[in-house]
Design a protein around this motif. Structure first.
Motif: not given
Ligand code: URA
Length: 259
Positions: A93-95, A161, A165, A194-196, A220
């Motif tokens: 999942t990602t923003g 996070f 970010q 953004y992701e991790m 998001v």
């Protein structure tokens, strides 16, 4: 039957599986595995590493959770590689940070900014974090077959996070100078999200001669709001999973790897 240290898996247990889905969240493992062609089975659950095994297009495939961030992700890729796995698709999942990207859309990462720490233990920072071209092609194919809106491009992959970010809705509300204004800068430089975990997966895979890719469902859009809403996570996960499954089928069917 010797098992690898963290994942609790052995070569016998994974039945020569060469392909693995890598969600971050252990709860996503059965959700992915239940969409395999044949009845999937549970193999192991140690710490953040949960693994199920099943079949796609007649080949054994795994779903193994990586946990959040680089260190645990590097362990998952390492130990699966030690067991013979050569192709990895992260389902995350990602923003999003670009205005045109909607929640529920998916992002196929072609390359990542290396704001993780783990990848620096595999290669110096000048080494690029790029996805496997074959996996990217398969993910595009998957996205086209499902009809979900997809975006292709560069991801900021971060070890945190909150500050990494540039989130100010944190305990202290403080972001160190290095990251102040970074979100705007990435937007200007056409970074999508953004992701991790992607930078770790890409560098570990590239340096070890493996194939790694990443598809993330958008939960998001940071140009609109900061908080992730639970109901959009379900849609984003479903879309990313469906495409990853189609991509893996495509990779299995169109085998291009010699090993
Ligand atoms: N995962 C992240 O790392 N960032 C987000 O904004 C959403 C999911």
């Amino acid at each position: 039957m010797e098992s690898v240290y963290h994942l609790g898996l052995s070569r016998e247990m994974i039945k020569e599986a060469k392909f693995a889905f890598l969600p971050g969240d252990p709860q996503r493992v059965p959700k992915i595995a239940k969409t395999f062609d044949k009845n999937a089975i549970k193999l192991a659950y140690k710490r953040e590493f949960r693994t199920w095994l099943g079949k796609l297009k007649g080949k054994m495939v795994l779903a193994t959770s990586t946990g959040i961030g680089g260190p645990s992700t590097s362990i998952a890729v390492e130990e699966l590689a030690q067991l013979g796995v050569h192709t990895f698709i992260r389902v995350g999942t990602t923003g999003a940070i670009q205005k045109n990207i909607k929640v529920g859309d998916v992002i196929i990462t072609t390359g990542s900014l290396r704001f993780d720490g783990a990848s620096t233990h595999y290669a110096p920072i000048e080494y690029p974090a790029v996805a496997s071209y074959e996996v990217v092609s398969a993910l595009i194919h998957g996205a086209k077959t499902t009809g979900v809106d997809y975006h292709l491009g560069i991801t900021a992959s971060c070890g945190t996070f909150y500050p990494g970010q540039e989130r100010y809705d944190s305990f202290s509300g403080y972001v160190i100078r290095k990251f102040q204004g970074s979100l705007k800068e990435w937007q200007k430089l056409n970074v999508l999200n953004y992701e991790m975990e992607s930078s770790t997966i890409f560098v570990v895979c590239s340096t070890l001669g493996l194939r790694g890719g990443c598809i993330s469902g958008v939960v998001v859009n940071r140009t609109e709001q900061e908080k992730v809403k639970k109901e959009v996570v379900v849609l984003a996960e479903k879309n990313a999973t469906q495409i990853a499954i189609e991509a893996m089928r495509y990779l299995i069917q169109n085998r291009t790897l010699s090993h």
